[in-house]
Design a protein around this motif. Sequence first.
Motif, mmCIF file in Angstrom:
data_model
loop_
_atom_site.group_PDB
_atom_site.id
_atom_site.type_symbol
_atom_site.label_atom_id
_atom_site.label_comp_id
_atom_site.label_asym_id
_atom_site.label_seq_id
_atom_site.Cartn_x
_atom_site.Cartn_y
_atom_site.Cartn_z
ATOM 1 N N UNK A 155 0.915 -1.214 -0.028
ATOM 2 C CA UNK A 155 -0.062 -0.045 -0.010
ATOM 3 C C UNK A 155 0.788 1.234 -0.101
ATOM 4 N N UNK A 156 2.202 1.271 0.412
ATOM 5 C CA UNK A 156 2.728 2.503 0.854
ATOM 6 C C UNK A 156 3.939 2.820 -0.390
ATOM 7 N N UNK A 157 4.806 1.831 -0.823
ATOM 8 C CA UNK A 157 5.652 2.269 -1.609
ATOM 9 C C UNK A 157 5.241 2.657 -3.015
ATOM 10 N N UNK A 186 5.717 6.469 4.879
ATOM 11 C CA UNK A 186 4.908 5.420 5.451
ATOM 12 C C UNK A 186 5.527 4.094 5.473
ATOM 13 N N UNK A 187 6.033 3.699 4.201
ATOM 14 C CA UNK A 187 6.689 2.558 4.322
ATOM 15 C C UNK A 187 7.923 2.300 5.177
ATOM 16 N N UNK A 402 -2.887 7.950 0.974
ATOM 17 C CA UNK A 402 -3.709 7.832 2.261
ATOM 18 C C UNK A 402 -4.752 6.920 2.152
ATOM 19 N N UNK A 403 -5.379 6.878 0.965
ATOM 20 C CA UNK A 403 -6.391 5.823 0.861
ATOM 21 C C UNK A 403 -5.684 4.419 0.632
ATOM 22 N N UNK A 404 -4.840 4.327 -0.162
ATOM 23 C CA UNK A 404 -4.265 2.859 -0.441
ATOM 24 C C UNK A 404 -3.755 2.384 0.890
ATOM 25 N N UNK A 405 -2.670 3.298 1.674
ATOM 26 C CA UNK A 405 -2.487 2.997 2.986
ATOM 27 C C UNK A 405 -3.356 2.438 4.050
ATOM 28 N N UNK A 452 1.506 9.790 8.054
ATOM 29 C CA UNK A 452 1.537 10.624 6.713
ATOM 30 C C UNK A 452 0.501 11.523 6.878
ATOM 31 N N UNK A 453 -0.673 11.258 7.419
ATOM 32 C CA UNK A 453 -1.803 12.225 7.411
ATOM 33 C C UNK A 453 -1.375 13.443 8.207
ATOM 34 N N UNK A 454 -0.455 13.409 9.467
ATOM 35 C CA UNK A 454 -0.371 14.379 10.281
ATOM 36 C C UNK A 454 0.843 15.158 9.294
ATOM 37 N N UNK A 455 2.126 14.458 8.911
ATOM 38 C CA UNK A 455 3.149 15.091 8.186
ATOM 39 C C UNK A 455 2.609 15.708 6.636
ATOM 40 N N UNK A 456 2.003 14.657 6.205
ATOM 41 C CA UNK A 456 1.768 15.042 4.736
ATOM 42 C C UNK A 456 0.924 16.377 4.429
#
Length: 460
Positions: A155-157, A186-187, A402-405, A452-456
């Motif tokens: 999901x991440x890479x 995320x990965x 984010x959806x994929x992760x 990722x949500x917080x940083x992205x």
Amino acid sequence: MGLLGVVLSLGLLMYLAYRGVNVLILAPLLALLAVLFSGGLPILGTYTQIFMKALGDYVATFFPLFMLGAIFGKLMADSGSARAIAEWIVAKLGAQNAILAVVLSCAALTYGGVSLFVVAFAVYPIAAELFRKAGIPKRLIPATIALGAFTFTMTALPGSPAIQNAIPTPYFGTTPFAAPLAGILGGAVMFLGGMAWLRWRAAQAAARGEGYGDHPPSSAESVVIHENPPGVLIALTPAFSVIALNALFTYVLLPRLDSSFLAEPAYGSTTIDSVRGVWAIISALTLSIVLLIALNWARLKTLRESLNAGTMGSLLPIFNTASEVGYGATIASLPAFALVRDAVMNVSPNNPLVSVAVATNVLAGITGSASGGLSIALQTLGGHLNAMAEATGVSPELMHRVAAMSSGGFDTLPHNGAVITLLAICGLTHKQSYLDIFVAALLVPVLATAVVVLVGGYVI
């Protein structure tokens, strides 16, 4: 009553799927149960015009990816390539790094396009021997395989050929390489967090004097050994070609294609951005399959059987997932679903990243399927999420990532089909191994998504 029907339907879906009832039966029956509770809605009309239409649309869009991915994975296994890659990684790292060796073996195979089920069968016999030599408890093998196959490469890479990375492309007009920095971040959290947990658990076991344990060999340990296995370069070439060709088609060839015909009604009145991600993976997998066959022609003694088995092996997964999509579309058509939708959207009405993360995790957990939960979330809420993202200035690429992760979080509850299959391959039970699977393949990925949500939203 309508909301009660939705809750009852979802509860029964999760419970009966856990008990082993096939979703092809469950999905339409429980969707129509929710319709009955809603009162006044046409049963047959809902089944044929909503449930089956959503199912058919999903199959029409994603069947090539399921089929080609299953064929590629089957050929990688039957040619000995999957085993050759795993053994090479293990040989380079040594038995003292057994956990890392197994995780990287799984990661290399899944990122190269091999089905996670094929990876589990290919890597388990090697993992069992390696853990036995290193004195690491066998009960940690399922979580180790899950970390390598079910998490960061799924999901991440960026560029992953996994179906979970392809599903968001038509909804957000993105590509499998969407938000590469967010995906790498995320990965990394998934990999480092999962490895830290598994190493800590292994150290705990060593301190207690617990070794591999006394376990009879499982059926998966009896595997065919090729007399003339491919060298690691030959084995890796098709896997790398999937990633390289995916990028080539995504960024070089397809953007230069004359796609004006897509605006015509006969071709769906769409644009190249909406189909580019799917077209790129179809093209990459097709050419990589041809390359794989060419490189292993002499080893693929039963090529016809391998192609047939791969093709047939794709049917149940896609129809299971498509049935879940049909179920989701039916639930989404009910008046009571508006309450559920508003609750999910109002978790953070000004942050679409939080909304898509919560919605996907909840639905993936209910269905026990990453691809099913993601598909339902985007099919039912995609329009709202796109509007929120546009209004708040969040990029479609970050929404994609984010959806994929998020699809690889709560999906790994005990009733998840991949979890049940993995435990069966290893000859272990939920009681023996699920705690470590939960941490490595559910808790850590959810934490990575939150990072990722917080940083992205602020940096990436």
